[in-house]
Each structure stands twice: as C-alpha cells, then as structure tokens.
Design an enzyme around this catalytic site. Structure first.
Site, PDB file in Angstrom:
ATOM      1  N   ASP A  46       0.831  -1.204   0.000  1.00 23.75           N
ATOM      2  CA  ASP A  46       0.000   0.000   0.000  1.00 23.75           C
ATOM      3  C   ASP A  46       0.869   1.259   0.000  1.00 23.75           C
ATOM      4  O   ASP A  46       1.973   1.252   0.542  1.00 23.75           O
ATOM      5  CB  ASP A  46      -0.913  -0.017   1.236  1.00 23.75           C
ATOM      6  CG  ASP A  46      -2.059   0.966   1.116  1.00 23.75           C
ATOM      7  OD1 ASP A  46      -2.283   1.505   0.017  1.00 23.75           O
ATOM      8  OD2 ASP A  46      -2.730   1.205   2.132  1.00 23.75           O
ATOM      9  N   ASN A  97     -10.587  -2.894  -6.228  1.00 30.38           N
ATOM     10  CA  ASN A  97      -9.771  -2.026  -7.091  1.00 30.38           C
ATOM     11  C   ASN A  97     -10.378  -1.842  -8.487  1.00 30.38           C
ATOM     12  O   ASN A  97     -10.041  -0.885  -9.196  1.00 30.38           O
ATOM     13  CB  ASN A  97      -8.339  -2.577  -7.233  1.00 30.38           C
ATOM     14  CG  ASN A  97      -7.482  -2.383  -6.002  1.00 30.38           C
ATOM     15  OD1 ASN A  97      -6.540  -3.128  -5.760  1.00 30.38           O
ATOM     16  ND2 ASN A  97      -7.786  -1.379  -5.192  1.00 30.38           N
TER      17      ASN A  97
HETATM   18  C1  FPP Z   1      -1.790   0.122  -3.416  1.00 32.28           C
HETATM   19  O1  FPP Z   1      -1.339   1.462  -3.418  1.00 32.28           O
HETATM   20  C2  FPP Z   1      -1.238  -0.639  -4.536  1.00 32.28           C
HETATM   21  C3  FPP Z   1      -1.983  -1.265  -5.515  1.00 32.28           C
HETATM   22  C4  FPP Z   1      -3.445  -1.219  -5.544  1.00 32.28           C
HETATM   23  C5  FPP Z   1      -1.362  -1.984  -6.638  1.00 32.28           C
HETATM   24  C6  FPP Z   1      -0.091  -2.726  -6.346  1.00 32.28           C
HETATM   25  C7  FPP Z   1       0.625  -2.955  -7.615  1.00 32.28           C
HETATM   26  C8  FPP Z   1       1.961  -2.962  -7.796  1.00 32.28           C
HETATM   27  C9  FPP Z   1       2.922  -2.815  -6.686  1.00 32.28           C
HETATM   28  C10 FPP Z   1       2.555  -3.071  -9.136  1.00 32.28           C
HETATM   29  C11 FPP Z   1       2.327  -4.342  -9.888  1.00 32.28           C
HETATM   30  C12 FPP Z   1       2.527  -5.584  -9.127  1.00 32.28           C
HETATM   31  C13 FPP Z   1       3.018  -6.725  -9.636  1.00 32.28           C
HETATM   32  C14 FPP Z   1       2.947  -7.956  -8.820  1.00 32.28           C
HETATM   33  C15 FPP Z   1       3.630  -6.806 -10.963  1.00 32.28           C
HETATM   34  P1  FPP Z   1      -2.438   2.600  -3.565  1.00 32.28           P
HETATM   35  O2  FPP Z   1      -2.606   2.889  -5.017  1.00 32.28           O
HETATM   36  O3  FPP Z   1      -3.678   2.197  -2.849  1.00 32.28           O
HETATM   37  O4  FPP Z   1      -1.726   3.782  -2.820  1.00 32.28           O
HETATM   38  P2  FPP Z   1      -2.425   4.946  -1.963  1.00 32.28           P
HETATM   39  O5  FPP Z   1      -3.119   4.267  -0.808  1.00 32.28           O
HETATM   40  O6  FPP Z   1      -1.267   5.777  -1.518  1.00 32.28           O
HETATM   41  O7  FPP Z   1      -3.345   5.672  -2.877  1.00 32.28           O
END
Ligand code: FPP
Length: 247
Positions: free
Chosen positions: A21, A69
C-alpha cells in the site's frame, strides 16, 4: 548491523503475505501521477521476493489487485493491468532462472484477455520450480473467496458428495484458493494503514500483523528483514498461555 544478520534461520516464517500500500501517496509526494507509484512499486516486489528467497521463506503472497480495485478510475485500472502484463513478460525468464514458481489467486476470469494469458503462460512455465512460490492475489477478495467456497460446498452437499455433519475447518480450507499453501505466519502492510482490507481473512486467524509507515515503493530488502526480525521477537501462543508454548 543489518536486520538480516539478526534473523534466526530456524524461525523464518514459511509464508509471508503483504498488502502493498502507498503507491499513490508516494507518487504524489514526488509530484507524479499515481501510475508512477505503481511502476516504482514493481521494484519493491522484486526486492521483497529476493529478500524472502534469501532467508528461506517458502511462500510469498502479494495483494496486487483487489476485487474493490476494479472501482478505481478506468485509466488507473488499465495502467495497472498493462503494468502487470509488462512486468510478467519482462521478469518471467529471471523468475524461472531463480526457480520461482508463480501462482495466482482470485477471480482471474475478470482480468483482460492479454493479462490472463500472460499470467497463465508464466504459471505454466514455472510450475515445476520449487525454491519459492510467489502468489499474486489478483482480482481477489476474501469475501469473494469464502462465498465461492460456501457455494461449492453447498453444491457438493446437494450432489451427496459431502455429508453436512462432517463439514469441519479442514473441509472449508480445501475449498479456498489457498488450499495448497500453509497459512501465512506473518502479514505485512505498508503505508501506515492498519486494516486488512478483505485480504486472507480466514488464513490470517493466527498470523502476526506487522504495520510499517514505509510507503510500498520505498520498501526494500532491509525493510523485509526488519519485518521478519519483528516477527521472530513476537510470542505466538495460538490461544494458549505462555508456559504452554515455550519449549
Ligand atoms: C496500493 O497502493 C497498490 C496497488 C493497488 C497496486 C499494487 C501494484 C503494484 C505494486 C505493481 C504491480 C505488481 C506486480 C505484482 C507486478 P495505492 O494505489 O492504494 O496507494 P495509496 O493508498 O497511496 O493511494
């Protein structure tokens, strides 16, 4: 001293799960679009996988995309799906050379065709590797998984394959996406949020929870080792009293 040197080899968790996250906030802090955070998040996936392999973790499960998501803006969902395909295509040889078995849990039928195909190809290619299993939770949520399990069990009861009197925790476990994995002993969540967000609700019944303020793109090997050290310093009692659990 690096946290790695403090790790006791015989007490390494077999299964570590991570809620990655903070990509969006990391991007904002750098004055960039959210997708920039996700792109940099891929480096932390690599760092965590290497660190986990290095200390002998057998299963690493990453919450890469939740059922919820799908409700994000379409541009972000598309960017995440593209990133997933690109990462799989780019990393697959390296994963295979390092004997990583790639697996996935979640409603994969909802993924775009090219994404699902790349994923299934990578899973097929790496299926006989056994150094570490990297499990991507994609289009996954725990309530989806449990609901699906309940439906399948009900169906088996209806067909006379299961005696309802005999349903126990092992039966339920067999119908979960994670049926082939031990429960995670350690669950890590980055970015300071202290929530489980519909991730592995059944499986984390006795997991140690580790929350860190570090945003996911800043999470490096050392952070992973620190989480393992913190885990090793916890006393796991499984509902018993202290004296019953010390050998
Ligand atoms: C949460 O941060 C992250 C995600 C919803 C996506 C995670 C994806 C990756 C790390 C990249 C791809 C992964 C692989 C396995 C190739 P957020 O967007 O919720 O952050 P925020 O809470 O700060 O808005």
């Amino acid at each position: 001293m690096s946290a790695k040197n403090q790790i006791e080899k015989e007490k390494v968790p077999r299964h570590v799960a991570i809620i990655m996250d903070g990509n969006g906030r990391w991007a904002k802090n750098h004055g960039e679009m959210r997708v920039f955070g996700h792109m940099n998040g891929v480096n932390s996936v690599r760092e965590s996988l290497e660190a986990a392999t290095d200390v002998g973790v057998e299963y690493l499960t990453l919450y890469a995309f939740s059922t919820e998501n799908w409700d994000r803006p379409i541009e972000e969902v598309s960017a995440l799906m593209d990133l997933l395909v690109q990462t799989i295509v780019k990393e697959i040889e390296g994963l295979h050379d390092n004997e990583v078995r790639l697996e996935a849990i979640g409603d994969l039928n909802l993924l775009p065709k090219k994404c699902k195909e790349a994923l299934l190809e990578a899973i097929q290619k790496t299926k006989n590797n056994n150094r570490i299993t990297l499990v991507l939770a994609l289009s996954y949520s725990s309530r989806w998984e449990i609901t699906r399990a309940v439906k399948s069990i009900a169906d088996a009861v209806k067909k006379g394959k299961i005696d309802p009197e005999k349903i126990d925790q092992t039966t339920v476990q067999k119908y979960l996406e994670t049926r082939n994995y031990p429960d995670p002993e350690l669950l890590i969540r980055t970015s300071g949020e202290k929530r489980i967000s519909n991730f592995l609700l059944w499986q984390i019944a006795y997991s140690e929870l580790y929350f860190t303020e570090t945003l996911w793109p800043d999470f490096k090997k050392e952070n992973f080792y620190e989480a393992v050290v913190a885990f090793q310093n916890r006393e796991r009692r499984f509902g018993k009293i202290s004296e019953q659990t010390t050998i």
